[in-house]
Design a protein around this motif. Structure first.
Motif, short mmCIF file in Angstrom:
data_model
loop_
_atom_site.label_atom_id
_atom_site.label_comp_id
_atom_site.label_asym_id
_atom_site.label_seq_id
_atom_site.Cartn_x
_atom_site.Cartn_y
_atom_site.Cartn_z
N GLN A 353 34.12 40.21 40.75
CA GLN A 353 34.06 41.64 40.47
C GLN A 353 33.61 42.46 41.67
O GLN A 353 34.03 43.60 41.84
CB GLN A 353 33.14 41.90 39.27
N PHE A 372 38.51 38.43 31.42
CA PHE A 372 37.33 38.92 30.71
C PHE A 372 37.29 38.29 29.32
O PHE A 372 38.28 37.77 28.82
CB PHE A 372 37.31 40.45 30.60
N ASP A 376 33.20 44.29 25.10
CA ASP A 376 32.04 44.75 25.88
C ASP A 376 32.20 44.40 27.36
O ASP A 376 31.91 45.23 28.24
CB ASP A 376 30.76 44.13 25.33
N GLU A 377 32.66 43.18 27.65
CA GLU A 377 32.83 42.80 29.04
C GLU A 377 33.98 43.58 29.67
O GLU A 377 33.91 43.99 30.84
CB GLU A 377 33.07 41.30 29.19
N LEU A 381 33.39 45.75 33.04
CA LEU A 381 34.12 45.48 34.29
C LEU A 381 34.97 46.67 34.70
O LEU A 381 35.03 47.02 35.88
CB LEU A 381 34.98 44.23 34.11
#
Length: 469
Positions: A353, A372, A376-377, A381
């Motif tokens: 990332q 991912f 939420d992730e 990101l």
């Protein structure tokens, strides 16, 4: 006298024209003319201003081939993209603002205090200094000239040094359409001319489309040269979030178009694909095939999808990102032989990332892809960059789109598409992508300021520190 600036065709490397840069004295004269023209143009009725804009749009349509020729020669964008796509969109923008000019009315606020009647009116900001970029010279000029003129402002515009001719011709057509002399003009040159315009004491507002670094310089410069209104449309690093229930083929096609349109030289370009882990391998393969199908070549070939990058130096910069990456180049990444500054659509995976290729604006047809797990992730990101201009998410789940979309910190969030624009919808970003809106009535408001007219018509019943006795 300085030597004329040589303009170069990025598709061939050949000289296409030589133009003379403006001097600081030329900038002073253009601003003085705009200031002199301001009372008359600001005082024109909305209908009169709209009529000029509508005639301008018609003239651009009539000169579409000429304008396309100028821009294709300087930018290398495909002829069909310019002639049949961007020019019609530009004239649609102008016609929208011609109509919007007639709806920019003040508000009759009525009696806000006993003994007074208030009217809230909008008036033009004043003389606007506009700085346009090289990636979309004519369209970006229209995005600045049309709303500013519709609001009653006058404008001095500086196109990018290497791509000035389509803007210069468009300003000539504006005057032919009936715009008063001095109400719009173009000046040409590099940083010296830009600084003379943005720091001029008689310029009330600066409208810039450019890099975040340029925006910072203008912010710093204007802070020491008076107080000016600023409209800054800056860099971007658009994510493409592909959920496991998405149509993978459609997502790959949309990301490919978003990453390669105008050879990726677009602040809203798709640059980071985040694919849910369950479909990650499928997304990588679909992107690889989709990017390989993009035809790179002669801008005048009707089969060409994308042309060259703007310059050799810019191609070297783009390729430098790929050379330095620790990721795996899935496709592309090789500078082709031959004339022109072409670069292939490129896909890189195996990145982290915080890798340079994920965080920084490349401004070329280079796409990073990362996995991912869960919403939420994905949100974390996508938002984890300093830019906030545009994003897209891909899902068949309407509830998910309505949940995730508002959590993405970007001025435009598209669902199951990337890059569509409409004259009626605002365009502008969050964070270091700047502030202010292009397109829509929001843009018209950028170039106007509210004035409160308060008329006393009776003795106030109540007296306090805010009302005279």
């Amino acid at each position: 006298m300085p030597e004329p600036r040589v303009l170069v065709n990025p598709a061939t490397g050949a000289e296409v024209a030589r133009v003379a840069d403006s001097s600081v004295e030329d900038v002073d004269a253009a601003v003085a003319a705009a200031r002199a023209a301001l009372p008359g143009w600001r005082g024109a009725t909305p209908g009169e201003r709209a009529a000029v804009l509508l005639r301008w749009a018609d003239l651009i349509d009539e000169h579409a081939d000429e304008l396309s020729e100028l821009e294709v020669a300087e930018t290398g964008r495909p002829w069909a993209t310019m002639r049949d796509g961007e020019l019609p969109f530009a004239t649609d923008n102008i016609r929208f603002f011609a109509g919007a000019a007639r709806s920019l009315a003040g508000t009759g606020a009525g009696r806000l205090s006993q003994g007074y009647t208030s009217v809230l009116a909008r008036r033009a900001v004043g003389v606007v200094g506009a700085i346009a970029p090289w990636n979309f010279p004519l369209v970006m000029a229209v995005w600045k000239l049309a709303p500013a003129l519709a609001a009653g402002c006058t404008v001095v515009i500086r196109p990018a040094p290497g791509t000035p001719r389509s803007t210069a011709r468009a300003v000539e057509l504006l005057l032919e359409a009936g715009l008063p002399e001095g109400a719009a003009s173009a000046v040409f040159g590099d940083a010296e001319v830009g600084e003379a315009l943005t720091q001029h004491p008689d310029v009330a507002m600066i409208s810039l489309t450019g890099s975040t670094e340029t925006g910072r310089r203008i912010l710093a410069g204007t802070a020491t040269h008076g107080v000016k209104r600023l409209h800054l449309e800056l860099g971007g690093k658009a994510p493409v979030v592909v959920f496991g229930d998405a149509d993978v083929a459609a997502a790959a096609a949309g990301a490919t178009m978003g990453a390669t349109y105008n050879s990726g030289q677009d602040c809203t370009a798709a640059t980071r694909v985040y694919a849910e882990r369950a479909v990650y391998d499928d997304v990588v393969e679909a992107l690889r095939e989709s990017l390989r199908a993009v035809r790179v070549g002669d801008p005048r070939d009707p089969e060409t999808h994308i042309g060259p990058l703007i310059s050799r130096a810019h191609r070297d910069r783009v390729h430098g990102f790929v050379e330095r990456t620790s990721g795996r180049v899935v496709t592309g990444g090789v500078v082709p032989d031959g004339p022109g500054w072409y670069y292939p659509p490129t896909l890189v995976d195996g990145l982290g990332q915080h890798d340079e290729l994920v965080q920084d604006e490349v401004f070329g047809p280079v796409l990073a892809v990362l996995p991912f797990e869960g919403e939420d992730e994905a949100i974390m990101l996508a938002n984890d960059v300093r830019y906030g201009l545009a994003a897209s998410l891909w899902t068949r789940d309407v509830a998910r789109a309505l949940r995730v979309g508002p959590e993405l910190e970007f001025g435009a969030v598209w669902v199951n598409d990337h890059l569509p624009l409409a004259s009626e919808a605002p365009h502008g970003g969050f964070k270091q992508s700047g502030f202010g809106k292009d397109l829509s009535e929001e843009a018209l408001l950028e170039y106007s300021v509210v004035q409160h007219l308060m008329v006393k018509h009776a003795q106030p019943v109540v007296h306090d520190g805010f009302r005279p006795a």
